[in-house]
Enzyme design. Structure first.
Site, PDB file in Angstrom:
ATOM      1  N   ASP A  70      53.298   8.819   1.732  1.00 15.36           N
ATOM      2  CA  ASP A  70      52.969  10.238   1.929  1.00 15.36           C
ATOM      3  C   ASP A  70      51.580  10.572   1.393  1.00 15.36           C
ATOM      4  O   ASP A  70      51.019   9.837   0.573  1.00 15.36           O
ATOM      5  CB  ASP A  70      54.010  11.131   1.250  1.00 15.36           C
ATOM      6  CG  ASP A  70      53.989  10.967  -0.250  1.00 15.36           C
ATOM      7  OD1 ASP A  70      54.131   9.819  -0.692  1.00 15.36           O
ATOM      8  OD2 ASP A  70      53.810  11.962  -0.976  1.00 15.36           O
ATOM      9  N   GLU A  71      51.056  11.686   1.868  1.00 16.37           N
ATOM     10  CA  GLU A  71      49.863  12.330   1.314  1.00 16.37           C
ATOM     11  C   GLU A  71      48.671  11.382   1.128  1.00 16.37           C
ATOM     12  O   GLU A  71      48.086  11.301   0.053  1.00 16.37           O
ATOM     13  CB  GLU A  71      50.208  12.979  -0.038  1.00 16.37           C
ATOM     14  CG  GLU A  71      51.210  14.101   0.114  1.00 16.37           C
ATOM     15  CD  GLU A  71      51.600  14.766  -1.211  1.00 16.37           C
ATOM     16  OE1 GLU A  71      51.768  15.978  -1.215  1.00 16.37           O
ATOM     17  OE2 GLU A  71      51.725  14.061  -2.229  1.00 16.37           O
TER      18      GLU A  71
END
Ligand code: TNX
Length: 528
Positions: A342-343
């Site tokens: 993620d991210e």
């Protein structure tokens, strides 16, 4: 009689499924104090018939018995039940002789190979004044039968030193199977580190609510928490601090293996997560060869996200991933390895997708199924890879290719979100989440175009940027985790907020007896 057992009710009502039986207990409009529900089992069982006008009383005659051919797992479950009941008359679990019928006053645990409809986790609990029978097709089902029996007993069952401890079970029958196979909780031990004893205690509480996955977020920018023998500086240096600059910590491989075994004995599978390619500052601080400029990063104790990435095209990085996945796969009997994903803000989209696909290959080579956060769905994934949805994103792409999703919508399941604006701990970026918000949502209606068959289950993540001690994370988890457990286990027909909040109210004294630091939500009619 236990406070949560309705005193007298017309028999006919008690022969209905949970939702109907409970709705019959709803207070008339305008009434102030809700009446006690027929039972306070969480998650609500699929089918319940109870007659509390008669009971099975645990006393000095009570014995826990297992069949002649019972295996080690059954015996362990029976021993735990024996300890819970603190039986005075019998010192140990008794094994019946072949063909011997269980004696009067017995609590009989039995695995029945004929009961295939109960599946891997279902059970049947039958209580008469003479006997209690817990039947299941597989050991996890027996374990859950014990959890249900425990919740039918008064809260004093949770504390063997309670005075006037009188253990009484209402008669009747519960036949119960889960809706989803994946009912999880995630604990972030990277932002703040929690030692093995704290994690074991969390496992115990998960098991009470029939949750069966503990996802451990083992590495992030602020700390690397699992010993990797081929890369020892990950923990020696990368595990030496945490958010706010405290001492951090890590699990040795022996401690981790012990934790996995402990969870397993409570029918909880540990799912290890090592975040990559982002959220990797602790690794970049420990080994400069993982960065593109060859310069080690300083340790990080803040709470920003998105600034770090492995140098994905370096051979050393793929070798590093290979070593880490290999060691973790060897230590972890469960089928899954979570790789985060993620991210990531410091790579091109193409670099990111290529890296995810290469990591998927490595995880597969080591015999595991990969899990990643929603963002990974944009890559070319195998249908056996699992995507964990957390915000409206690409997860639905994965359902369209026949893959399965774990639902962790941040607005419902993020246990690090504040309960309301006055909660001292926690964050607010996704929402404030009162108990009712955590409860009142329907998985199959969450993502348009994602049907029930694409949903592996639900999971409640607990990120620990603001959580320093066990009492902090317990306060954020309870009682919302009980709500998520019911979303994951109970059939929609057995679920409604009125019924749940009434049953949850009866769990207040139980959680107190267990010493759990929980949030006394004003939405819940807590029993006194
Ligand atoms: C988002 S959810 C994150 C975490 C943070 C969390 C705080 C997800 C996959 N990433 O890194 O800890 O928000 O709520």
């Amino acid at each position: 009689m236990a406070p949560y057992v309705r005193r007298r009710a017309p028999r006919a009502l008690l022969l209905l499924p949970t939702a109907i039986a409970l709705s019959a207990c709803r207070p008339p409009a305008g009434a102030r104090a809700p009446r006690a529900p027929a039972h306070a089992v969480i998650p609500a069982p699929a089918g319940v018939r109870l007659d509390p006008s008669a009971s099975f009383d645990v006393d000095s005659r009570t014995a826990v018995v297992i069949d002649a051919q019972a295996g080690a797992e059954e015996e362990e479950i029976a021993r735990d039940l024996h300890a819970l009941l603190a039986l005075t008359g019998s010192r140990a679990v008794r094994r019946l002789a072949a063909g011997e019928a269980p004696p009067p006053h017995a609590v009989h645990l039995r695995l029945d190979p004929q009961r295939t409809p109960l599946g891997a986790e279902g059970y049947e609990l039958t209580v008469t004044p003479e006997r209690v029978t817990l039947a299941a097709h597989a050991p996890a089902g027996l374990f859950y039968a014990v959890q249900t029996m425990r919740q039918l007993l008064p809260p004093s069952v949770e504390h063997r030193a309670a005075i006037r401890r009188r253990l009484r079970l209402p008669t009747g029958q519960i036949v119960d199977t889960p809706r989803f196979p994946w009912r999880g909780a995630m604990l972030d031990v990277a932002r703040h580190f929690f030692g093995p004893a704290d994690v074991k205690r969390y496992v115990d509480l998960l098991a009470l609510y029939k949750l069966n996955r503990l996802h451990l977020h083992l590495a992030d920018d602020q700390g690397w928490r699992l010993e990797i023998r081929s890369w020892p500086n990950l923990t020696a240096h990368g595990g030496s601090t945490q958010v706010g600059g405290g001492a951090g910590g890590y699990y040795t491989q022996a401690e981790y293996a012990d934790l996995v075994a402990y969870a397993r004995s409570r029918h909880v599978t540990v799912v290890p997560e090592i975040e990559m390619p982002g959220h990797t500052n602790a690794a970049l601080a420990s080994y400069p060869t993982l960065t593109c400029d060859g310069v080690a990063r300083p340790l990080y104790t803040g709470t920003e996200v998105g600034f770090s990435t492995l140098c994905v095209e370096r051979d050393t990085v793929l070798g590093f991933v290979e070593d880490v996945v290999r060691e973790i796969a060897e230590l972890t009997p469960g089928e899954y390895v979570h790789v985060g994903g993620d991210e990531v803000e410091k790579l091109t989209h193409e670099q990111y997708l290529r890296f995810v696909e290469r990591v998927q290959g490595i995880v597969r080579q080591h015999g595991k199924q990969m899990i990643g956060w929603g963002e990974i769905a944009a890559a070319n994934l195998l249908p056996s890879t699992v995507v964990q949805h957390w915000k409206p994103d690409s997860a639905r792409l994965h359902a369209a290719r026949g893959g399965r999703l774990i639902l962790s919508p941040a607005t419902r399941t993020y246990l690090d979100m504040k309960y309301d604006s006055t909660t001292v701990l926690g964050l607010t970026w996704a929402a404030v989440i009162e108990v009712r918000d955590a409860y009142a949502w329907e998985p199959a209606a969450l993502i348009p175009g994602v049907p029930e068959r694409a949903i592996l289950g639900v999971e409640a993540p607990l990120w620990s940027e603001t959580l320093v001690r066990r009492s902090d994370f317990e306060f954020m988890a309870f009682p919302r985790l009980a709500a998520i457990a019911e979303v994951g286990w109970s059939p929609p027909a057995a679920r409604d907020w009125q019924g749940f909040s009434a049953r949850l109210g009866a769990h207040g004294p139980r959680l107190s007896a267990l010493g759990v630091n929980f949030y006394r939500s004003p939405q819940v009619p807590w029993a006194r």
